[in-house]
Structure formats: structure tokens, C-alpha cells
Design a protein around this motif. Structure first.
Motif, PDB file in Angstrom:
ATOM      1  N   GLY A 241       0.814  -1.208   0.000  1.00 32.58           N
ATOM      2  CA  GLY A 241       0.000   0.000   0.000  1.00 32.58           C
ATOM      3  C   GLY A 241       0.844   1.253   0.000  1.00 32.58           C
ATOM      4  N   TYR A 242       0.244   2.335  -0.406  1.00 37.53           N
ATOM      5  CA  TYR A 242       0.930   3.616  -0.365  1.00 37.53           C
ATOM      6  C   TYR A 242      -0.085   4.748  -0.298  1.00 37.53           C
ATOM      7  N   VAL A 243       0.389   5.885   0.121  1.00 36.00           N
ATOM      8  CA  VAL A 243      -0.399   7.097   0.092  1.00 36.00           C
ATOM      9  C   VAL A 243       0.516   8.211  -0.394  1.00 36.00           C
ATOM     10  N   GLY A 244      -0.021   9.110  -1.180  1.00 35.07           N
ATOM     11  CA  GLY A 244       0.795  10.179  -1.718  1.00 35.07           C
ATOM     12  C   GLY A 244      -0.067  11.266  -2.321  1.00 35.07           C
ATOM     13  N   TYR A 245       0.596  12.170  -2.996  1.00 35.15           N
ATOM     14  CA  TYR A 245      -0.160  13.232  -3.648  1.00 35.15           C
ATOM     15  C   TYR A 245       0.519  13.606  -4.962  1.00 35.15           C
ATOM     16  N   GLN A 246      -0.275  14.168  -5.844  1.00 32.86           N
ATOM     17  CA  GLN A 246       0.197  14.611  -7.145  1.00 32.86           C
ATOM     18  C   GLN A 246       0.149  16.130  -7.208  1.00 32.86           C
ATOM     19  N   LYS A 247       1.134  16.690  -7.883  1.00 37.31           N
ATOM     20  CA  LYS A 247       1.235  18.144  -7.986  1.00 37.31           C
ATOM     21  C   LYS A 247       1.607  18.500  -9.417  1.00 37.31           C
ATOM     22  N   VAL A 248       0.936  19.492  -9.974  1.00 36.69           N
ATOM     23  CA  VAL A 248       1.235  19.926 -11.337  1.00 36.69           C
ATOM     24  C   VAL A 248       2.672  20.424 -11.404  1.00 36.69           C
ATOM     25  N   THR A 249       3.409  19.947 -12.383  1.00 37.63           N
ATOM     26  CA  THR A 249       4.771  20.429 -12.599  1.00 37.63           C
ATOM     27  C   THR A 249       4.805  21.264 -13.879  1.00 37.63           C
ATOM     28  N   ASN A 250       5.768  22.137 -13.954  1.00 39.51           N
ATOM     29  CA  ASN A 250       5.947  22.977 -15.143  1.00 39.51           C
ATOM     30  C   ASN A 250       4.662  23.722 -15.514  1.00 39.51           C
ATOM     31  N   GLN A 251       3.978  24.247 -14.500  1.00 37.70           N
ATOM     32  CA  GLN A 251       2.749  24.991 -14.784  1.00 37.70           C
ATOM     33  C   GLN A 251       3.081  26.223 -15.624  1.00 37.70           C
ATOM     34  N   ASN A 287      -4.603  28.300 -10.935  1.00 39.80           N
ATOM     35  CA  ASN A 287      -4.686  28.046  -9.491  1.00 39.80           C
ATOM     36  C   ASN A 287      -6.123  27.781  -9.054  1.00 39.80           C
ATOM     37  N   VAL A 288      -7.083  28.307  -9.816  1.00 39.65           N
ATOM     38  CA  VAL A 288      -8.490  28.094  -9.494  1.00 39.65           C
ATOM     39  C   VAL A 288      -8.914  26.660  -9.781  1.00 39.65           C
ATOM     40  N   ILE A 289      -8.455  26.113 -10.902  1.00 32.89           N
ATOM     41  CA  ILE A 289      -8.937  24.778 -11.298  1.00 32.89           C
ATOM     42  C   ILE A 289      -8.009  23.650 -10.856  1.00 32.89           C
ATOM     43  N   PHE A 290      -6.738  23.959 -10.542  1.00 31.04           N
ATOM     44  CA  PHE A 290      -5.796  22.917 -10.147  1.00 31.04           C
ATOM     45  C   PHE A 290      -5.746  22.760  -8.631  1.00 31.04           C
ATOM     46  N   ARG A 291      -5.245  21.597  -8.198  1.00 31.20           N
ATOM     47  CA  ARG A 291      -5.083  21.300  -6.779  1.00 31.20           C
ATOM     48  C   ARG A 291      -3.969  20.276  -6.611  1.00 31.20           C
ATOM     49  N   ASP A 292      -3.463  20.146  -5.403  1.00 27.78           N
ATOM     50  CA  ASP A 292      -2.619  19.016  -5.033  1.00 27.78           C
ATOM     51  C   ASP A 292      -3.556  17.848  -4.750  1.00 27.78           C
ATOM     52  N   ALA A 991       3.744  15.547 -10.891  1.00 27.88           N
ATOM     53  CA  ALA A 991       4.694  14.750 -10.127  1.00 27.88           C
ATOM     54  C   ALA A 991       3.948  14.048  -9.004  1.00 27.88           C
ATOM     55  N   THR A 992       4.376  12.831  -8.679  1.00 29.13           N
ATOM     56  CA  THR A 992       3.743  12.052  -7.626  1.00 29.13           C
ATOM     57  C   THR A 992       4.750  11.760  -6.528  1.00 29.13           C
ATOM     58  N   TYR A 993       4.365  12.018  -5.302  1.00 28.37           N
ATOM     59  CA  TYR A 993       5.220  11.764  -4.142  1.00 28.37           C
ATOM     60  C   TYR A 993       4.485  10.791  -3.224  1.00 28.37           C
ATOM     61  N   ARG A 994       5.166   9.675  -2.856  1.00 28.74           N
ATOM     62  CA  ARG A 994       4.482   8.627  -2.098  1.00 28.74           C
ATOM     63  C   ARG A 994       5.339   8.117  -0.942  1.00 28.74           C
TER      64      ARG A 994
END
Length: 1001
Positions: A241-251, A287-292, A991-994
């Protein structure tokens, strides 16, 4: 005394005799053989009493029992592992852990309808282990292949739950499918989004025609064979199992509100915003439509085996939020498989998978809308109402993306049951019959509801509408094979004969109703809406049915393990075609020479193994629309005639078809060299190939002067060619201190070209979505790649009215593009268009590393492409006062001498919107695909906790990206080869960090 001495002598002699007999007497030795790395037990390991013919094998649980002298030596050997010798020393229990061999060519790989040692394979087959796939932060197993296999291009979409595109040795079709065939545990599929990556044992990619041809008419775009995990050894329970988050890169940085107001003034040529500075930064719509976005996965597996049976069960849950708000994906999957040795000649088994997923869809074009939305418009006014672009002097060409997100309601659900049952009958020790029945039962539903709302002047809906689309898939496949495998002295012969029958059935029903009342619980039904003249109910349906029957055979022959021959043929019949073209025949042949087995190589030290191979084969592509030979009638409203004052509907023929169409044929050749060196620490493989598609199906425009409006010819009219080179290298070693490492890399070159069309140089134009005014930005023509970018060549920017007056573009303005008169005819027109770039990568490469020291392990993977271009359509899709990127603002022309590379703010005016070289950018990139650091708990603690293995890890995927492209990412997914590489608001790279945990008991 003498009598006593005599008695003692006799007693001593008897004692020595007894002791000698005891040491000479055979004893029974028992034990378990397991993998030294992951501790799983190994069935089928050969156990030999050294110097004798006494031998046995481990059973399904890895256990063995053998009788041997108390002072004997046992030899344990198993394919893919180093042989191990153990002294008995009067022991009755000997457990052995085998270490994996680095001799790559001795490993067993999965091929069509069987397995072979890598050394015996004459085609081009690449294998990726399941443990490498599970280390990637990928929801689809194909994504994990990126950068790991030479000649395989994977293009990922950032959208949650979306399947990546895969191209094996280039694109070989324009009108037909370009996707490979997937075979999972013997069952055929068109895609594998239903498959949990944690369930995969190994993936084999068949890259050349000789290895693919055993799959005949479905193999033209390559074949991916997937084997799922099977139970083995004592019962094993594992959790991953894992947990992580994704973040937009090179916005992409956009012009802020003040900069935007300045640009609007420049575009209009008037002061629409007297004081641009008053707006400050304004609204950043990205920034309005994107999120982590959160991502989590949990998988539990229970597996094992007994003397006669194997069993394995897995349950997986995945939740992936998209980086676009409210765009979520959720998947629940379960897999069951097992086998049972009913008798010494009969084996029964099954594979089954159940999967359900749901997606909260996002509005179409939301990325583009955020790119173009005016930053002077607020997300909300102070009273809570939506910011309205119509309240500003910018027209109504932009909208409020937040309102678009808030009022968009569409959900997609998919249910799927797949699998097969099989039986193997051992008719003779060397003759096996296998029969398998499998299939796929699926249902996909899309429910969209457009509610009544008012957000802005332009964004409103006065009549609600409910749309429901439901598609059902019902596929089945039956396969029967007979395999003869025998060793005759120096001759090894394997003969396969088989028969396949399959059916693919799809049915789709769509319906819509107006004025359906809103229900906050989400329970929406078509029947809730009224039916009358003002509220019509619409229902449409469509379906497709295709059946196939096939016969195939293959012969593998090896002499002394150094001269190899592989020959196969398959005959496929399909209901999608008719007449003499209903059947296709696909032969293949491959040969190999294991040079290292020759006597003249015995004294050399350079190579441990060295093999030369060559192959040729034919494959087919039936992935084209059925009934192409049907003449279609178009009842377009423009054919309506007015007779007696009343409109009368008319019709016209809009397509010309040949009397017969048939599948596309693929012909491929491959020459390769592979081997190992440096005490088997170094492995390498080189391949030169040519992959040719003959009788390719595509459309060619027809002159309207023949009396047909918008007519096209559809048929088998083209030949495409992919030609290239592949190199794979790997090196691994381990020091006495416990430091081990493995470094592997791959590099590929591919050149794509259209070599022939029936109509000669008559091109296919496409890519119409890339610009306004109906302009087309791609061209496919003889002598050039499929879908190359095509347009005008920019020579610079007009600086002054005098420059315009002296040019060939009299209607231009200062700040407009200055085009090249390439044909020197004194005019700038369509005849001046030239090749602008190639969306098909020439180079693909990957570097994969793995290091371990004591309890620590580290993996770093790099991947990239080069020699490729991207069409940045975002810069040209302009209909009014859309926003601009910060790059454009900083480099634009806004007066004589300010820029000779970027146009003025009036980029959407005049001829600036026409496809040209300014929109084409370098699509090359290098990416650190994955970095993972893990730590495995030491064995002393594990024994206390009753666990076999506990490993914790942390990783980062796509965290570092290097490219020059001005958009989010040059990695662009397009389904059509003639519209490939066009960026029209693609989903951004993230990018995904887990952090994760692997536990087994």
C-alpha cells in the motif's frame, strides 16, 4: 586371558563393521528450496545426488525428499538460478536458498502459447518483471513500462484512470488501429485498464513479426503478453500500500491582470483599459482549477500451494484525485486464480478478475478555458456571484472556468468480469493437450446532467437535460492447443498445433430527456422528464459484432543448443470482411546461431554467451471499421430541395468505395545480436529491423467535379515503413561487503515513412482542431512521415508599414508574421507551405538503476525522447480577448524593433492564425521518471513479529523534467496518428510523491 582378548577382538570388529555400515547406509533427506531474495518457495527444482542418476524435484510447495548416502553431496539446480551443492554430512533436513543467476539468456521468457529460454528465442522479445512494474507510481501497468524497453514508446496522460498510448516500433496505420494486442493469462483484450499492476508476475513484449505472427490478424501493432501472479509454497499473505499526492509540474505562467489589460489595449488598438496597472495580479485561473491531489492504493494478496493445488487471491483498492478539481477516479479490483492436479495426467485451472471503477469527469476543454480566461475577471464578486467577463470591455470570448467546473455534472462507471478456465491433459510424457475458454463481460455507463443555472451572461442553461449512454461488451474466446516437446540426443523439438474461435460483441444505447428535475441525491431518471413536442425524448443505439476462427502451428528446433530454427503459420478468418479476403495467412520464420557454443569459442574470454539471430514474418491488422465496402448515403440538410414551396429532404452519396476491402498486412524483418560477457555481469542486445505495413487503409479526397460532395475514397491504398535500430545494455554485480547494483539502459532509433499510395503524391491533410478558420496543420504524403506538421515558414515579424508595403502580404500589419515565398511565384498562399516538423520521435531512451546495501535499496529511472516536434495549438486558438502566456507577453512585438520572433497581440487576426513554423516547438525531453528509496526490516525483528518481509519506501515520480517546450509537457497523447503531437489544452503533467509499505507473512 586369551579367551577374553579374542572376545574383545571380535567385539571391536563388529563395532567397526556396524559403524562402517551405518555410514554407508542411505538416509532420507527432506527440506524446502526457496528463493534467496524474496524467500518464496520454488516448485520444480531439480535435486540430484552428485555422481549418480538418483534425482527428484521439489513439489508445488518447494518441498523435496530423497534417499542418499549420509556422506553424499546434493546438487540443486533451477532455471534462472545458480546451481548449489550441499554436503549431506549425515543430516536428514537440508533447506536451501537459491540465488538468482545473472545469466540473462538462461532465463525463461513467455512467448506466444508457451515459454522458452531466452537463449532459444529467435525473435525480438523483451520481458519486464512484475516487481519492476509495482515500483512505479502508476495506476495502469503500461505506464510502468516507460523507458524500460527498447523500441517501445509509452505516452502518458495525466488524467486519472486514463490509459497511456503505446507504440511498438513506430506507427504502422492511419485509418486502422495502432494499439497492440494484450493477452492476459491466455485471454485476448484490446486494453488492460481493468488490470491491477500489483497482480502482474511478468510482461513480455513481442516486437518483431516472427514472434507476433502466431497471433495473426491481431498482431500488426505488437503483442503484450501478461502473466499474473500464481500461488506457490506455503500460504503467504502480503499487503502492499501507499499514500501520496500529485502536484502539477511545469505549470505555464500566464500574463497577470495588468499585463493582460495592456495586451487587450494593444490588440484592440484602442484604450479599452485606461489604467492596466489598477488590476494588479488578478485571477490565476490555473490556481483556481488545479489542486494538489491525493492518491492512495491498498492491495492484499493471499496465495500458496499444496502438493496438488495452487491458489491465489488478491483484492485491490485505488483512489486517485485528478489535479483538476472534482476530477476523481476510484477502482476496486479482485483477482482469483488457481490450479489443481486432478490426476497424474490431468490439470485443471482458472483465472478470474472482477473490476469496478468510477470517474467524476471534468468539463471538456477546461484546461484550454483556464489558459485563455481573462485574469481581470474575479472568480467571485463580493456578493458571492460569479465573475462575469461580460462586465469588462473584452467581449464574450472568454468564460469563468470556476462556473464551468461547478455546474458540470458527469460521471462514468465501468464494470468488468474477465477470465478463463482451462484443462491440460498429459497424453504422453512429451505430448500435452490444453483447452481454454475465456471471455470478457463489461458494462460502461456515462451519465451527464445539465441543470438549470445562471452563472454569467454567457454561462447559463434554461432547460435541464439528462443524457445517459450505456455500452455492453460480450466477448468470448476458445483455444485448443496440442504441444509435442521431446529431446532426441542432440536434437530438441517442440511442435505446437492449435485452433482458436472468438467473438466480439458490443452494443450501445443512448437516451436523453429534457426538463428532468434536479435531485441532490444524484438519483436521476429519464422518466422524470415530460414527453411532448417541446420536450422530445431521444433514443439511439448502435452495435458491432465480429467473429474469428483461426488455425495455427509452430515448430521450434534446436541442434546441440547452438543451431536454432523457429517456423510458424497462422490462418485467420473474420466476419468483418467478405469474399476471398475473408481469410488471411501469416507465416514466419526465425533462425539463431549460438556462437558461444562452437568449439572455436571455448578458449576465448570475451563472451560468456553470444547469439546471432534473424527473423521474418507477416502479421495482420483487423482493427479497421467493418463494412468499409458499403456505399453510404448522406441525408445532410444541405441536400434539401424546395418543391411546391415545401422542403423535401434529399440525399447524396458521400463516399466512393472499392468493391472489396480487407485487413492491413504487416511484413517485418529483424536481425539481432545478443549475449553476456564479463563473467555474465554484462548483457547486451542489438536489433536492426524493418516493419512495413502493406495495403494500408486510409482516405483520399476526391474532386467535387465528379458530382459527389465531400466525397472520399476509402480502401487499401498505402504502404508505410518503420525502420530502426535498438540497443539494450545491462550490468550488475555484488561486492563481498553486500553492496549490489544493476544498471541497464536502452536506446532506439526509428524512422517512419509513407512509401507508397495508389494515387501517388495526393496527400491527406488533417489536424483541423489546431487552429481557427478550418486550417489543417498536418499532412501525410509519400516520402514523408505519417502526420507531419505542414504550414507556412515564418521569416520574421513585420516591423513597419513600409515593410508591409514592400512585401507580398499587402493586407498584413506591423506585428504580423512575415512568411517565406518558398516557391518564388510572387505570392504567399497554400503553395508555399512546407514541412515544419515530425510528431513521431526519432530517438527514445531509458536508463534504469537499482542499488542495494544491507537493508537499503535505491532505484533511479530516467526516460526521454528526442528528434520530435510538438504543435502548440494553444497559442493560435484565439477568437477574441483570450489571455496570453507570460512568455508571449515578455517577447511579443509591440512596436518597431521590439521583437522579430513573436507577433503582436493581434495573433488571431489576419493570416497569423494559419499553421506556421512559430507554433511548432521542440518536443524532446529528459525526465527522472522515478526515484525510490526503501528499507527492509532485518530478519531478527521479522522473526519476532512473525513476518517474512517488511519494507517501507518513499519515492518521487516525474519530479524532475527537462525540456524547452512552452506548454505543460511535450508528452502529448492523441489517438489518431495523423493528429499526433497537437497540444490543444492537454491534461498537465504531474509529479507524484508517495510513502508506502510492503509486508508479507
Amino acid at each position: 586371558m586369551k579367551r577374553i582378548f579374542t572376545k574383545l577382538s571380535v567385539l571391536t570388529f563388529l563395532c567397526f563393521l556396524f559403524i562402517n555400515s551405518a555410514f554407508a547406509q542411505d538416509i532420507t533427506i527432506r527440506g524446502v528450496v526457496s528463493d534467496g531474495a524474496d524467500k518464496t518457495t520454488l516448485p520444480g527444482v531439480s535435486v540430484l545426488v552428485k555422481g549418480t542418476q538418483i534425482a527428484t524435484q521439489t513439489d508445488a510447495t518447494g518441498k523435496y525428499a530423497i534417499s542418499a548416502p549420509a556422506n553424499a553431496t546434493l546438487v540443486f539446480s533451477y532455471v534462472g538460478y545458480n546451481p548449489t551443492e550441499m554436503q549431506v554430512n549425515n543430516r536428514t533436513v537440508i533447506n536451501v536458498e537459491l540465488t538468482s543467476t545473472s545469466q540473462l539468456l538462461e532465463q525463461v521468457v513467455v512467448v506466444g502459447y508457451g515459454t522458452q529460454k531466452k537463449i532459444d528465442v529467435t525473435g525480438s522479445v523483451a520481458t519486464v518483471k512484475g516487481e519492476e512494474i509495482s515500483k512505479q507510481a502508476s495506476t495502469n501497468a503500461l505506464s510502468a513500462l516507460q523507458g524500460k524497453v527498447a523500441g517501445v514508446q509509452i505516452t502518458n496522460s495525466g488524467s486519472p484512470g486514463a490509459s497511456p498510448t503505446i507504440r511498438i516500433r513506430g506507427v504502422g496505420s492511419v485509418y486502422g488501429s495502432v494499439n497492440p494486442l494484450y493477452v492476459v493469462d491466455g485471454v485476448w483484450y484490446d486494453e488492460i485498464s481493468f488490470l491491477n499492476p500489483n497482480d502482474i508476475e511478468s510482461m513480455s513484449i513481442l516486437k518483431d513479426a516472427s514472434s507476433q505472427s502466431i497471433y495473426g490478424v491481431r498482431a500488426a501493432n505488437g503483442v503484450v503478453l501478461i502473466t499474473t501472479k500464481q500461488g506457490k509454497g506455503n500460504i503467504n499473505i502480503s499487503y502492499d500500500g501507499y499514500v501520496g499526492y500529485q502536484k502539477v509540474t511545469n505549470q505555464v505562467d500566464m500574463a497577470n491582470a495588468s499585463e493582460y489589460a495592456t495586451l487587450v489595449n494593444e490588440q484592440a488598438g484602442t484604450t479599452q483599459f485606461p489604467d492596466p496597472s489598477q488590476f494588479g495580479e488578478g485571477t490565476n485561473w490555473f490556481n483556481v482549477i488545479f489542486r494538489d491531489a491525493l492518491q492512495t492504493s491498498h492491495n492484499v494478496t493471499v496465495g500458496g500451494s499444496t502438493e496438488k493445488a495452487t491458489y491465489n487471491f488478491s483484492l485491490g483498492y485505488l483512489k486517485q484525485e485528478g489535479v483538476v478539481k472534482r476530477n476523481d477516479f476510484e477502482r476496486l479490483s479482485a483477482r482469483f486464480n488457481g490450479s489443481y492436479q486432478a490426476t497424474n495426467f490431468l490439470k485443471l485451472g482458472y483465472n478470474a478478475a472482477v473490476q469496478q471503477n468510477s470517474t467524476a469527469d471534468m468539463p471538456g476543454g477546461i484546461i484550454y478555458k483556464a489558459f485563455t480566461a481573462a485574469p481581470v475577471v474575479p472568480q467571485f464578486y463580493q456578493d458571492g456571484t460569479y465573475g462575469d467577463p461580460n462586465d469588462f470591455p473584452i467581449g464574450n470570448a472568454t468564460n469563468n472556468p470556476r462556473a464551468q467546473l461547478d455546474f458540470f455534472k458527469q460521471n462514468s462507471k465501468n464494470y468488468r468480469v474477465t477470465g478463463n478456465v482451462f484443462a491440460e491433459v498429459k497424453i504422453l510424457p512429451e505430448l500435452t493437450f490444453k483447452t481454454s475458454f475465456g471471455g470478457e463481460f463489461g458494462q460502461a455507463e456515462v451519465l451527464g446532467y445539465n441543470q438549470v443555472y445562471v452563472a454569467t451572461v454567457a454561462q447559463r442553461n434554461d432547460i435541464s437535460q439528462l443524457n445517459i449512454t450505456r455500452g455492453d461488451t460480450r466477448n468470448w474466446i476458445v483455444e485448443n492447443t496440442l504441444t509435442f516437446d521431446k529431446l532426441f540426443g542432440d536434437h530438441k523439438l517442440t511442435v505446437l498445433a492449435g485452433q482458436t474461435a472468438q467473438r466480439q460483441k458490443f452494443y450501445e444505447l443512448s437516451a436523453s430527456a429534457r426538463n428532468v428535475p434536479f435531485n441532490s441525491d444524484g438519483d436521476l431518471y429519464l422518466s422524470l422528464g415530460p414527453i411532448d413536442a417541446a420536450n422530445p425524448r431521444t433514443i439511439t443505439d448502435k452495435g458491432a459484432l465480429a467473429t474469428y476462427t483461426s488455425y495455427f502451428s509452430r515448430v521450434n528446433y534446436a541442434f546441440k543448443g547452438k543451431y536454432l530454427l523457429n517456423a510458424s503459420i497462422r490462418a485467420d478468418g473474420s466476419s468483418k470482411f467478405s469474399g476471398d479476403q475473408r481469410w488471411g495467412y501469416f507465416p514466419a520464420i526465425g533462425a539463431g546461431w549460438v556462437i558461444s557454443q562452437e568449439d572455436f569459442m571455448k578458449d576465448q574470454q570475451a563472451f560468456n554467451t553470444l547469439k546471432l539471430k534473424a527473423s521474418w514474418g507477416k502479421v495482420g491488422n483487423a482493427g479497421v471499421p467493418a463494412n468499409l465496402s458499403t456505399l453510404l448515403i448522406n441525408q445532410d440538410p444541405k441536400f434539401t430541395a424546395i418543391i411546391g414551396g415545401q422542403p423535401q429532404p434529399g440525399a447524396n452519396i458521400t463516399s466512393i468505395v472499392p468493391p472489396l476491402t480487407y485487413w492491413e498486412r504487416g511484413v517485418g524483418t529483424d536481425i539481432g545480436l545478443e549475449g553476456t560477457a564479463l563473467d555474465n555481469k554484462l548483457n547486451f542486445e542489438l536489433d536492426f529491423y524493418e516493419k512495413r505495413t502493406e495495403q494500408g487503409i486510409f482516405r483520399i479526397p476526391v474532386l467535387t467535379s465528379i458530382g459527389l460532395d465531400d466525397a472520399v475514397i476509402i480502401g487499401n491504398q498505402a504502404t508505410y515503413r518503420n525502420r530502426g535500430f535498438e540497443l539494450s545494455l545491462g550490468y550488475g554485480d555484488k561486492s563481498e561487503s553486500g553492496f549490489g547494483y544493476n544498471v541497464s539502459g536502452n536506446f532506439s532509433i526509428n524512422n517512419n515513412k509513407v512509401t507508397k499510395t495508389v494515387t501517388g503524391a495526393n496527400p491527406i491533410y488533417s489536424g483541423g482542431a489546431s487552429s481557427t478558420g478550418g486550417q489543417l496543420s498536418t499532412r501525410t504524403i509519400v516520402g514523408q512521415p505519417i502526420g507531419q506538421f505542414f504550414g507556412l515558414q515564418v521569416a520574421g515579424i513585420f516591423q513597419t508599414p513600409e515593410e508591409v508595403a514592400a512585401s507580398l502580404q499587402k493586407s498584413a500589419k506591423p506585428g504580423d508574421f512575415r512568411y517565406v515565398d518558398t516557391n518564388n511565384d510572387g505570392a504567399i498562399d497554400a503553395k508555399d507551405r512546407v514541412v515544419l516538423g515530425n510528431p513521431n520521435p526519432k530517438y527514445t531512451f531509458g536508463l534504469n538503476t537499482a542499488f542495494n546495501y544491507k537493508n537499503f535499496d535505491l532505484a533511479v529511472d530516467l526516460q526521454g525522447v528526442a528528434g520530435v516536434q510538438v504543435y502548440n495549438a494553444n497559442k493560435g486558438l484565439r477568437f477574441g480577448s483570450e489571455n496570453y502566456s507570460k512568455d508571449f507577453y515578455d517577447n511579443r512585438w509591440h512596436g518597431a524593433g521590439t521583437s522579430n520572433t513573436y507577433p503582436s497581440a493581434n495573433i488571431g487576426g489576419g493570416d497569423n492564425y494559419k499553421p506556421n513554423s512559430w507554433y511548432v516547438e521542440n518536443g524532446s525531453y529528459l525526465r527522472i521518471r522515478n526515484i525510490q528509496l526503501g528499507y527492509t526490516i532485518n530478519k531478527a525483528l521479522l522473526s519476532k513479529w512473525g513476518a517474512q518481509r517488511i519494507r517501507i519506501f518513499a519515492d518521487a515520480q516525474n519530479a524532475f523534467n527537462f525540456f524547452k517546450y512552452k506548454g505543460f509537457t511535450p508528452e502529448i497523447t492523441n489517438t489518431s496518428p495523423i493528429e499526433s503531437g497537437i497540444d490543444n489544452g492537454i491534461y498537465p503533467l504531474s509529479a507524484t510523491y508517495r510513502i508506502g509499505l510492503n509486508v508479507s507473512f
